[in-house]
Write a protein that holds these residues in place. Structure first.
Motif, PDB file in Angstrom:
ATOM      1  N   VAL A 189       0.833  -1.202   0.000  1.00 56.56           N
ATOM      2  CA  VAL A 189       0.000   0.000   0.000  1.00 56.56           C
ATOM      3  C   VAL A 189       0.870   1.256   0.000  1.00 56.56           C
ATOM      4  CG1 VAL A 189      -1.687   1.326   1.314  1.00 56.56           C
ATOM      5  CG2 VAL A 189      -1.949  -1.131   1.117  1.00 56.56           C
ATOM      6  N   ALA A 190       1.935   1.250   0.802  1.00 52.05           N
ATOM      7  CA  ALA A 190       2.819   2.418   0.857  1.00 52.05           C
ATOM      8  C   ALA A 190       3.467   2.661  -0.509  1.00 52.05           C
ATOM      9  CB  ALA A 190       3.881   2.222   1.936  1.00 52.05           C
ATOM     10  N   LEU A 191       3.930   1.569  -1.153  1.00 54.29           N
ATOM     11  CA  LEU A 191       4.559   1.717  -2.471  1.00 54.29           C
ATOM     12  C   LEU A 191       3.543   2.234  -3.488  1.00 54.29           C
ATOM     13  CD1 LEU A 191       6.729  -1.540  -2.598  1.00 54.29           C
ATOM     14  CD2 LEU A 191       7.508   0.801  -2.215  1.00 54.29           C
ATOM     15  N   LEU A 200      10.709   1.896  -0.381  1.00 57.79           N
ATOM     16  CA  LEU A 200      10.362   3.192  -0.972  1.00 57.79           C
ATOM     17  C   LEU A 200      11.575   3.786  -1.682  1.00 57.79           C
ATOM     18  CD1 LEU A 200       8.166   4.832   1.844  1.00 57.79           C
ATOM     19  CD2 LEU A 200       7.397   4.073  -0.404  1.00 57.79           C
ATOM     20  N   VAL A 201      12.753   3.691  -1.039  1.00 57.35           N
ATOM     21  CA  VAL A 201      13.963   4.216  -1.667  1.00 57.35           C
ATOM     22  C   VAL A 201      14.267   3.445  -2.949  1.00 57.35           C
ATOM     23  CG1 VAL A 201      16.439   4.537  -1.369  1.00 57.35           C
ATOM     24  CG2 VAL A 201      14.901   4.962   0.542  1.00 57.35           C
ATOM     25  N   LEU A 202      14.016   2.135  -2.915  1.00 55.76           N
ATOM     26  CA  LEU A 202      14.366   1.315  -4.078  1.00 55.76           C
ATOM     27  C   LEU A 202      13.488   1.606  -5.286  1.00 55.76           C
ATOM     28  CD1 LEU A 202      15.223  -2.128  -2.433  1.00 55.76           C
ATOM     29  CD2 LEU A 202      16.765  -0.373  -3.318  1.00 55.76           C
ATOM     30  N   ILE A 203      12.206   1.996  -5.077  1.00 56.14           N
ATOM     31  CA  ILE A 203      11.416   2.295  -6.277  1.00 56.14           C
ATOM     32  C   ILE A 203      11.566   3.754  -6.705  1.00 56.14           C
ATOM     33  CG2 ILE A 203       9.690   0.466  -5.945  1.00 56.14           C
ATOM     34  CD1 ILE A 203       7.736   2.872  -5.319  1.00 56.14           C
ATOM     35  N   ALA A 204      12.230   4.567  -5.875  1.00 48.74           N
ATOM     36  CA  ALA A 204      12.372   5.979  -6.229  1.00 48.74           C
ATOM     37  C   ALA A 204      13.035   6.193  -7.605  1.00 48.74           C
ATOM     38  CB  ALA A 204      13.121   6.720  -5.132  1.00 48.74           C
ATOM     39  N   PRO A 205      14.110   5.454  -7.962  1.00 54.29           N
ATOM     40  CA  PRO A 205      14.723   5.686  -9.286  1.00 54.29           C
ATOM     41  C   PRO A 205      13.745   5.430 -10.430  1.00 54.29           C
ATOM     42  CG  PRO A 205      16.121   4.282  -7.937  1.00 54.29           C
ATOM     43  CD  PRO A 205      14.858   4.453  -7.187  1.00 54.29           C
ATOM     44  N   VAL A 260      20.529  10.236 -10.139  1.00 52.53           N
ATOM     45  CA  VAL A 260      19.909   9.089  -9.471  1.00 52.53           C
ATOM     46  C   VAL A 260      20.757   8.535  -8.323  1.00 52.53           C
ATOM     47  CG1 VAL A 260      19.139   6.711  -9.809  1.00 52.53           C
ATOM     48  CG2 VAL A 260      18.400   8.505 -11.378  1.00 52.53           C
ATOM     49  N   PRO A 261      22.089   8.351  -8.523  1.00 56.04           N
ATOM     50  CA  PRO A 261      22.862   7.831  -7.387  1.00 56.04           C
ATOM     51  C   PRO A 261      22.794   8.745  -6.157  1.00 56.04           C
ATOM     52  CG  PRO A 261      24.138   7.722  -9.399  1.00 56.04           C
ATOM     53  CD  PRO A 261      22.908   8.496  -9.725  1.00 56.04           C
ATOM     54  N   SER A 262      22.908  10.069  -6.377  1.00 58.62           N
ATOM     55  CA  SER A 262      22.871  10.939  -5.198  1.00 58.62           C
ATOM     56  C   SER A 262      21.476  10.951  -4.582  1.00 58.62           C
ATOM     57  CB  SER A 262      23.315  12.361  -5.556  1.00 58.62           C
ATOM     58  OG  SER A 262      22.524  12.896  -6.573  1.00 58.62           O
ATOM     59  N   LEU A 263      20.435  10.790  -5.413  1.00 57.50           N
ATOM     60  CA  LEU A 263      19.079  10.696  -4.865  1.00 57.50           C
ATOM     61  C   LEU A 263      18.960   9.495  -3.935  1.00 57.50           C
ATOM     62  CD1 LEU A 263      16.006  11.681  -5.098  1.00 57.50           C
ATOM     63  CD2 LEU A 263      15.751   9.727  -6.625  1.00 57.50           C
ATOM     64  N   MET A 264      19.442   8.341  -4.399  1.00 57.89           N
ATOM     65  CA  MET A 264      19.293   7.139  -3.580  1.00 57.89           C
ATOM     66  C   MET A 264      20.146   7.216  -2.322  1.00 57.89           C
ATOM     67  SD  MET A 264      18.781   4.007  -6.177  1.00 57.89           S
ATOM     68  CE  MET A 264      18.296   2.990  -4.802  1.00 57.89           C
ATOM     69  N   LEU A 265      21.345   7.765  -2.493  1.00 58.03           N
ATOM     70  CA  LEU A 265      22.221   7.891  -1.328  1.00 58.03           C
ATOM     71  C   LEU A 265      21.579   8.797  -0.281  1.00 58.03           C
ATOM     72  CD1 LEU A 265      24.964   6.615  -0.939  1.00 58.03           C
ATOM     73  CD2 LEU A 265      26.023   8.792  -1.546  1.00 58.03           C
ATOM     74  N   GLY A 325      18.560   9.564   4.733  1.00 60.17           N
ATOM     75  CA  GLY A 325      17.521  10.347   5.396  1.00 60.17           C
ATOM     76  C   GLY A 325      16.335   9.551   5.892  1.00 60.17           C
ATOM     77  N   THR A 326      16.062   8.378   5.261  1.00 58.83           N
ATOM     78  CA  THR A 326      14.851   7.655   5.646  1.00 58.83           C
ATOM     79  C   THR A 326      14.849   7.115   7.078  1.00 58.83           C
ATOM     80  OG1 THR A 326      15.764   5.929   4.221  1.00 58.83           O
ATOM     81  CG2 THR A 326      13.803   7.065   3.444  1.00 58.83           C
ATOM     82  N   PRO A 327      15.994   6.791   7.705  1.00 60.09           N
ATOM     83  CA  PRO A 327      15.887   6.411   9.121  1.00 60.09           C
ATOM     84  C   PRO A 327      15.238   7.517   9.946  1.00 60.09           C
ATOM     85  CG  PRO A 327      18.034   5.794   8.297  1.00 60.09           C
ATOM     86  CD  PRO A 327      17.371   6.571   7.205  1.00 60.09           C
ATOM     87  N   ALA A 328      15.599   8.770   9.681  1.00 53.28           N
ATOM     88  CA  ALA A 328      14.958   9.865  10.405  1.00 53.28           C
ATOM     89  C   ALA A 328      13.462   9.882  10.128  1.00 53.28           C
ATOM     90  CB  ALA A 328      15.585  11.206  10.019  1.00 53.28           C
ATOM     91  N   VAL A 329      13.078   9.582   8.875  1.00 55.41           N
ATOM     92  CA  VAL A 329      11.650   9.550   8.530  1.00 55.41           C
ATOM     93  C   VAL A 329      10.928   8.523   9.396  1.00 55.41           C
ATOM     94  CG1 VAL A 329      10.002   9.033   6.687  1.00 55.41           C
ATOM     95  CG2 VAL A 329      12.052  10.345   6.180  1.00 55.41           C
ATOM     96  N   SER A 330      11.489   7.317   9.514  1.00 53.42           N
ATOM     97  CA  SER A 330      10.828   6.266  10.293  1.00 53.42           C
ATOM     98  C   SER A 330      10.813   6.581  11.784  1.00 53.42           C
ATOM     99  CB  SER A 330      11.529   4.920  10.080  1.00 53.42           C
ATOM    100  OG  SER A 330      11.310   4.458   8.768  1.00 53.42           O
ATOM    101  N   PHE A 331      11.943   7.069  12.311  1.00 53.39           N
ATOM    102  CA  PHE A 331      12.022   7.269  13.764  1.00 53.39           C
ATOM    103  C   PHE A 331      11.177   8.460  14.209  1.00 53.39           C
ATOM    104  CE2 PHE A 331      14.972   4.313  15.811  1.00 53.39           C
ATOM    105  CZ  PHE A 331      15.391   3.606  14.703  1.00 53.39           C
ATOM    106  N   LEU A 332      11.135   9.533  13.389  1.00 53.99           N
ATOM    107  CA  LEU A 332      10.279  10.667  13.749  1.00 53.99           C
ATOM    108  C   LEU A 332       8.807  10.277  13.635  1.00 53.99           C
ATOM    109  CD1 LEU A 332      12.179  13.632  12.049  1.00 53.99           C
ATOM    110  CD2 LEU A 332      12.002  13.132  14.485  1.00 53.99           C
ATOM    111  N   ALA A 333       8.485   9.470  12.609  1.00 52.97           N
ATOM    112  CA  ALA A 333       7.109   8.998  12.479  1.00 52.97           C
ATOM    113  C   ALA A 333       6.716   8.185  13.705  1.00 52.97           C
ATOM    114  CB  ALA A 333       6.954   8.165  11.210  1.00 52.97           C
ATOM    115  N   GLY A 334       7.693   7.464  14.271  1.00 49.64           N
ATOM    116  CA  GLY A 334       7.415   6.678  15.471  1.00 49.64           C
ATOM    117  C   GLY A 334       6.936   7.548  16.622  1.00 49.64           C
TER     118      GLY A 334
END
Lengths: 213, 222, 245
Positions: free
Chosen positions: B24-26, B109-114, B127-132, B137-146
């Motif tokens: 659902v998230a994807l 989510l990061v993997l389908i971003a490209p 694309v490489p800098s986007l994924m990097l 950054g996504t750990p902060a997304v998950s932990f703040l969402a927590g």
């Protein structure tokens, strides 16, 4: 079947408040190894709140809980199994996966989790349902799954809130047997129940009386 | 350690099994990316220029959408009561569950971003800098969402409230996340300062957010 | 301080202080507005619009002040479990949010003649806007939880999380702004402020602060009384329940 426990628990002058209301206060009791306490009282008297206080989920509004015979640093929550109204079972997991997780998580450093898992599956006869998703179980079977958690890790204090809800007669007998073995091994139990159990309770606590007084 | 690993494995497994939460998230991420050009018009130059921002905003929204389930399911069925009585401190339980959200939802989510970047005409070199940047950054997304998920446990309209509480906290992640990608698009600035700040944001949230989440869970359980 | 811990003592003190404080607010704001509109000279660059600053700057300052009050009260709720701390935090939130809103509106009114548009994504205005969102989140959280104790503790946790994040948000917005816009265009007051403009600014700031304290004390009094009514209603329900049994 288990190592003998030697934990005793006493409550000294404890009080409970919920949403600005005092449910009870000046409550005292002491339970020695092998003894069981029956908590009774009308709805809203604070039976569930008392059990949640013992499980460390609800802070005391006064008084203190004292344990003897265990590491002084170990919080009571880690010495106890709390089986509340909710079954804490994952419907997407099989019965076996549910219990295996609890054995891995709760029994850390307390022997082989595989042994605990086998004991938990056998305790209420859920072994043959092991591969089924917990979501398919009936209400009574789900309750048995919740109670099987008591065997997923050895803990001296059992806190049971209406454990016999949705259980059939045969399963209530199994519960009685499990409690008897637990007390024989030196464990203690604090139980709130409307259905009479065969277990001989050495102490009773009527929260309705406490409140009227 | 075993208890933490068992919890991590359980949460990742559940995320994939329970009602296709990850799917659902994807799907939501895809929908956000698809409707944006429909609203802006198909000008590929414009889309290429704003692609990093759209990709990041979509990722934050998809992360938020799936964040409720970090604690909510376990709260509803009483599991959180038992987890709180386990051998791990509650802040570690909270941290492990956020980490599981990152592994099970953040990384997909990061993997389908490209792939979605193709739709938006993001230059291939970015694309490489986007994924990097997204991985950092996504750990902060998950932990703040927590934090939001634990504060809204068991409330009505908890999903909307969670978004209102957490989105302001995402401002730094969004800004540095996009900055880490834009140099390739707009000019010569270096990728590294925003990238390092993103890492710092993620590390700080991994340390501090579980403390707040644990306090909020305690508050909800009593 | 210990005597203030008692809500009844607190209410008595508030009743004594309020008339004096009201008079102080009237005097300070009256003087400040007079100085701002009739005494202060128009700016040689900004003209008459500079007078908006006498409202905007104190409002922006109190927007931060309000959040600081909430964060300190949050510590009071979580660490000392002081009964008045949650009352103080809960009632400061709408007042702080209002001052933030005033700062945003006056900022955008000032922007129209200066920048030719009502809204510019200027670093300061953007930070103010994010602060406004933080306020909205806090207020929404308080309103979503029925049980007062749980609501207070949850809001306190969120307030502290926000307090840690505000400097980071400010830093990131500044970075974002310099990345996208040349900074020099958006210098608001200019590097030097004429002393003739400084005096009315200080008087207005003092007046706004006094106004904040006045509104806050009144709101706290109302909230304490509201909670007492609720407690009385609860005992009434309980008595009825006991009589039935």
């Amino acid at each position: 079947m288990q190592t003998p426990f030697k934990l005793s628990l006493s409550a000294q002058d404890i009080a409970c408040e919920r949403g600005g209301r005092t449910l009870f206060r000046n409550l005292d009791f002491a339970v020695e190894p092998g003894q069981a306490l029956l908590v009774s009282g009308p709805n809203g008297a604070g039976k569930t709140s008392l059990l949640r206080q013992l499980a460390g989920l609800l802070p005391l509004a006064g008084g203190r809980l004292v344990t003897d015979g265990a590491d002084a640093d170990t919080p009571i929550a880690e010495l106890s199994h709390y089986v509340g109204h909710l079954n804490a079972a994952k419907t997407a997991f099989t019965v076996r996966e549910n219990l295996a997780f609890w054995a891995d998580f709760l029994a850390e450093g307390q022997g082989d989790p595989a042994d605990h898992l086998a004991g938990a599956l056998a305790a209420f006869g859920l072994g043959e349902l092991g591969r089924l998703p917990a979501g398919l179980l009936s209400a009574g079977q789900k309750r048995k799954l919740a109670l099987s958690r008591l065997f997923a890790a050895p803990r001296p204090l059992w806190l049971l809130d209406e454990p016999s809800v949705s259980l059939d007669v045969a399963s209530v007998k199994k519960l009685d047997g499990a409690m008897r073995d637990h007390l024989k091994a030196g464990g203690i139990a604090v139980v709130s129940t409307h259905v009479p159990l065969e277990t001989k309770f050495t102490h009773t606590l009527d929260l309705g009386l406490e409140r009227a007084a | 350690m075993n208890a933490a690993l068992a919890l991590l494995a359980r949460d990742v497994k559940l995320a994939w099994r329970e009602g296709g939460a990850v799917g659902v998230a994807l799907g939501f991420y895809l929908v956000v990316i698809v409707i944006t050009p429909l609203g802006l018009g198909p000008d590929l130059n414009l889309l290429g220029r704003i692609a990093p921002g759209i990709l990041w905003v979509g990722l934050l929204l998809a992360g938020l959408l799936s964040a409720g389930r970090i604690f909510d399911n376990d709260y509803e069925d009483g599991t959180l009561d038992v987890l709180a009585a386990g051998p791990l401190p509650l802040s570690v339980v909270a941290g492990v569950k956020c980490l599981a959200h990152w592994l099970a939802t953040g990384i997909p989510l990061v993997l389908i971003a490209p792939l979605l970047a193709l739709l938006l005409n993001l230059p291939m070199g970015s694309v490489p800098s986007l994924m990097l940047a997204m991985l950092a950054g996504t750990p902060a997304v998950s932990f703040l969402a927590g934090i939001g998920a634990s504060l809204t446990l068991g409330l009505r309209r908890s999903g909307l409230l969670l978004a209102l509480l957490v989105v302001p906290l995402y401002v730094p992640v969004l800004i540095f996340g996009v900055s880490a990608v834009t140099p390739y698009v707009t000019g010569p600035n270096s990728l590294w300062p925003p990238f390092l700040i993103l890492c710092a944001l993620s590390l700080a949230s991994m340390v501090l957010a579980p403390l707040a989440s644990a306090a909020a869970i305690r508050n909800a359980l009593r | 301080m210990i005597s203030l811990a008692n809500p009844t003592r607190f209410l008595g003190l508030v009743d004594k202080v309020l008339p004096w404080l009201s008079a102080l607010v009237v005097i300070l704001l009256g003087t400040g507005l007079y100085l701002s509109f009739f005494v202060a000279p128009p700016d040689y660059q900004q003209g008459e619009t500079v007078r908006i600053m006498f409202i905007h700057v104190p409002a922006a300052w109190l927007a931060m002040f309000g959040y600081t009050v909430i964060a300190i009260a949050a510590l009071g709720t979580l660490i000392w479990r002081h009964p008045l701390a949650d009352v103080a935090a809960k009632t400061a939130a709408p007042i702080g949010a209002t001052f933030t809103f005033v700062a945003l509106v006056t900022g955008s009114l000032w922007g129209k003649p200066m920048w030719g548009t009502y809204w510019v994504w200027d670093a300061r205005l953007t930070s103010m806007l994010v602060l406004f969102l933080l306020y909205l989140g806090l207020i929404a959280l308080w309103q979503s939880i029925d049980e007062l104790g749980r609501a207070g503790r949850a809001a306190a946790i969120l307030a502290l999380v926000g307090a840690i994040n505000i400097p980071i948000i400010k830093f990131s917005v500044d970075w974002w702004n310099t990345l996208h816009q040349p900074a020099s265009v958006f210098r608001t007051g200019g590097p030097t402020i004429d002393p003739a403009l400084l005096t009315p600014l200080f008087v207005m700031a003092a007046g706004f602060t006094a106004l904040f304290v006045l509104l806050h004390l009144m709101a706290m009094r109302a909230e304490i009384l509201r909670r007492r009514v609720r407690a009385l209603q609860q005992t009434q329900v309980e008595r009825a329940a006991l009589a039935e049994a």
